[in-house]
Every structure is written in C-alpha cells, then in structure tokens.
Design an enzyme around this catalytic site. Structure first.
Site, PDB file in Angstrom:
ATOM      1  N   HIS A 125     -28.268  70.256  10.279  1.00 48.18           N
ATOM      2  CA  HIS A 125     -29.775  70.204  10.442  1.00 48.18           C
ATOM      3  C   HIS A 125     -30.378  70.838   9.129  1.00 48.18           C
ATOM      4  O   HIS A 125     -31.219  70.049   8.491  1.00 48.18           O
ATOM      5  CB  HIS A 125     -30.436  71.104  11.626  1.00 48.18           C
ATOM      6  N   ARG A 161     -23.924  71.181  20.335  1.00 50.10           N
ATOM      7  CA  ARG A 161     -23.134  71.458  21.560  1.00 50.10           C
ATOM      8  C   ARG A 161     -21.929  72.142  21.354  1.00 50.10           C
ATOM      9  O   ARG A 161     -21.384  72.614  22.233  1.00 50.10           O
ATOM     10  CB  ARG A 161     -22.826  69.867  22.136  1.00 50.10           C
TER      11      ARG A 161
HETATM   12  P1  AMP Z   1     -30.007  66.782  17.240  1.00 52.46           P
HETATM   13  O1  AMP Z   1     -30.620  68.046  17.067  1.00 52.46           O
HETATM   14  O2  AMP Z   1     -28.467  66.950  17.434  1.00 52.46           O
HETATM   15  O3  AMP Z   1     -30.916  65.782  17.690  1.00 52.46           O
HETATM   16  O4  AMP Z   1     -29.919  66.284  15.647  1.00 52.46           O
HETATM   17  C1  AMP Z   1     -30.935  66.171  14.808  1.00 52.46           C
HETATM   18  C2  AMP Z   1     -30.628  65.461  13.382  1.00 52.46           C
HETATM   19  O5  AMP Z   1     -29.662  66.131  12.608  1.00 52.46           O
HETATM   20  C3  AMP Z   1     -30.096  64.001  13.838  1.00 52.46           C
HETATM   21  O6  AMP Z   1     -30.679  63.001  12.865  1.00 52.46           O
HETATM   22  C4  AMP Z   1     -28.574  64.277  13.637  1.00 52.46           C
HETATM   23  O7  AMP Z   1     -27.907  63.002  13.455  1.00 52.46           O
HETATM   24  C5  AMP Z   1     -28.638  65.236  12.573  1.00 52.46           C
HETATM   25  N1  AMP Z   1     -27.310  65.955  12.497  1.00 52.46           N
HETATM   26  C6  AMP Z   1     -26.750  66.559  13.747  1.00 52.46           C
HETATM   27  N2  AMP Z   1     -25.540  67.086  13.268  1.00 52.46           N
HETATM   28  C7  AMP Z   1     -25.255  66.909  12.244  1.00 52.46           C
HETATM   29  C8  AMP Z   1     -24.182  67.237  10.989  1.00 52.46           C
HETATM   30  N3  AMP Z   1     -23.164  68.030  11.568  1.00 52.46           N
HETATM   31  N4  AMP Z   1     -24.465  66.810   9.848  1.00 52.46           N
HETATM   32  C9  AMP Z   1     -25.634  66.231   9.412  1.00 52.46           C
HETATM   33  N5  AMP Z   1     -26.646  65.804  10.088  1.00 52.46           N
HETATM   34  C10 AMP Z   1     -26.214  66.111  11.566  1.00 52.46           C
END
Ligand code: AMP
Length: 282
Positions: free
Chosen positions: A37, A189
C-alpha cells in the site's frame, strides 16, 4: 495529518484547496496497511500535488460474511504508518453509512466479461461491489490519477474497463506487487496467518515462478496439471484455482499466440484465509 470521516467534509476540504491546475492522486485501500500500500502512496506523492488515501472495508465486495467480519481494521496504526511516510497525505476513512447512506447494495456492472473469470467466478458479486465503491470514491475524491496494485490484477483491469466505458476523467495506474522476503505477496489478510503459515505460504509464489519457467516449453494444460498435483501434496493448503489467461481479456489461454501477453493467476486457502497472487509469464 488530515483525516476525514465523512464525504461532505472531504469534498469541502478538496474544494477549498484544489483548482483545475492541481493534480490529485488517489490510493483506495481497505486498511491494515503494508509496504505494498505504501508503495502506491509513494508513487502518488511523487506524481501529484495532493494525495488522498481512503481506508474503507467495503462490505458489498465481500461474498463471505466471516471474511468481512474478520478483515483486520487497524486505523490507528495505519495513520501512524502514513504519518511516517508523509504527513501531507489526506486520509478518508468513512463509515459504511456515510458511503452507502442506508442502502448497502451494489450497482450492477458490465465489464465486457472480465467479471466472469477467476475472482468473479469464485466470489459472486465481488466485482459489482468493487465497481460500486471505486466509482463512488472517484466521484467523491475526483482524482487525476488513481493507483492500484497488480496483486489484484483482475480488479485493475476491471477498474480500467469501468473508466473507459463510463469515460471517467481519471488515469488508472497499475503498480508492481510488493513481496515479503520469502516471496509471499504482501496482503492485509497475511496478518491472520501464523508465522509458520507465512513461511509455508512462500510456496504460492514459488509455484508461480516455476510455472513461468515451464511456460517456455510446456503447454498450459501441462502446467495446470503440475500445479494441481503440487497442491494436492500440500495438506495445509487448498488450491481454489490456478489459471493461465490472456492479460487483456482474462480468458483462459487456448494456444499461445505471438505478441499476446499472458499471466498466471492463483487463489489458495490456508485454513479459511484466502490468498491470491499473479505473475506475468512473457
Ligand atoms: P486492499 O487494501 O487489499 O484493497 O488493497 C488496496 C490496494 O493496494 C489495491 O490496489 C491492491 O491491489 C494494492 N495492493 C495490495 N497488496 C499489494 C502488494 N503486495 N503490492 C502492491 N500493491 C498491493
């Protein structure tokens, strides 16, 4: 650090500080922030005058009640992490009521079939929920540039499709996956995994790397068979799907065509925790 909990307050603030000359970068998240993030935020801070980060666990994109209930919610430590990165980040952390105004339901979308593959097949309604929240957040934040991770590659393609079809005035930018030292893709997660499970979950990325290696010489069915066999031996894991698909249509590969880009996608359960990962194959 400015933290807004209602769309009215955020909109009023943005109206007071922005003009047509000012660029707004936007990073939508569900919180429990990790380096993946933060890498999106760093990019946004570099490329825009203002950066807005939303933290909102969107109920309409969860098809599994327990997953929604157990999703980590860590606003205080998230704010600390963002402060360390840059105090100028504008945080938007609304309530479900503020966003959905009493009607917590999704709009229906047509993403030209992208929504019917992989995550869409296994998580019914998920991408209607994603489309609904991203569209709503885009309306509130009015970003110039919006940053998404390639970890959720199908989501990235779907958001691009939504923007193209609705002609929304925003650039959607995809960024590479951030990984733990052992290769495990960072994910909120992962916080629910034990240290031992985290170590063992390295097999997910290792399998993708090996599949990439095999893609040079083997056909897709052979690779799929190999992956399925590999996970049958791993009793701590349950493979939900492994697919090799065309990057732009997300349709499963039939025969390799020169000039087309392919990607492998995987979803695996460790106990009841569902992890996804993806890799570009060529
Ligand atoms: P989330 O909080 O899981 O909804 O993710 C928010 C944003 O962060 C989304 O655009 C995800 O694809 C991105 N994201 C989540 N995990 C990663 C990671 N390991 N590397 C890069 N971006 C990520």
């Amino acid at each position: 650090m400015l933290i807004f909990s209602t769309q009215a307050d955020l909109k009023a603030h943005l109206k007071s500080v922005s003009s047509s000359k000012i660029t707004i970068g936007f990073v939508p998240t569900m919180g429990a922030l990790h380096k993946g993030h933060l890498s999106l935020m760093t990019e946004s801070l570099k490329e825009n005058d203002l950066t807005v980060v939303s933290i909102f666990v969107n109920p309409t994109q969860f098809n599994n009640k327990e997953d929604l209930e157990k999703y980590p919610r860590t606003l205080e430590s998230d704010v600390e992490k963002m402060k360390t990165l840059d105090d100028a980040i504008i945080v938007f952390a609304p309530s479900v009521d503020d966003i959905y105004e009493g009607k917590t339901i999704s709009q229906s979308f047509d993403f030209d079939g992208l929504e019917n593959q992989m995550e869409g097949k296994h998580r019914p309604g998920h991408f209607d929920g994603v489309g609904t929240i991203v569209k709503r957040l885009f309306e509130i934040v009015t970003p110039t540039n919006a940053y998404f991770g390639e970890k959720d590659f199908q989501q990235l393609q779907i958001v691009k499709k939504m923007v193209e079809k609705a002609k929304l005035p925003v650039n959607v930018i995809g960024r590479p996956i951030f990984r733990e030292k052992n290769g495990l893709a960072m994910s909120s997660r992962n916080e629910r995994l034990t240290a031992e499970e985290k170590e063992k979950a390295a097999i997910i990325n290792k399998t993708l790397l090996e599949a990439k290696e095999q893609f040079g010489t083997k056909n897709a069915n052979e690779i799929i068979e190999w992956v399925e066999k590999t996970f049958k031996k791993e009793t701590d894991f349950k493979l939900e799907y492994f697919e090799i698909a065309d990057e732009s249509t997300l349709l499963p590969i039939e025969t390799k065509v020169d000039g087309k880009k392919y990607r492998a996608f995987i979803a695996v359960f460790v106990n009841e925790i569902r992890l996804i990962d993806t890799i570009s194959l060529n």
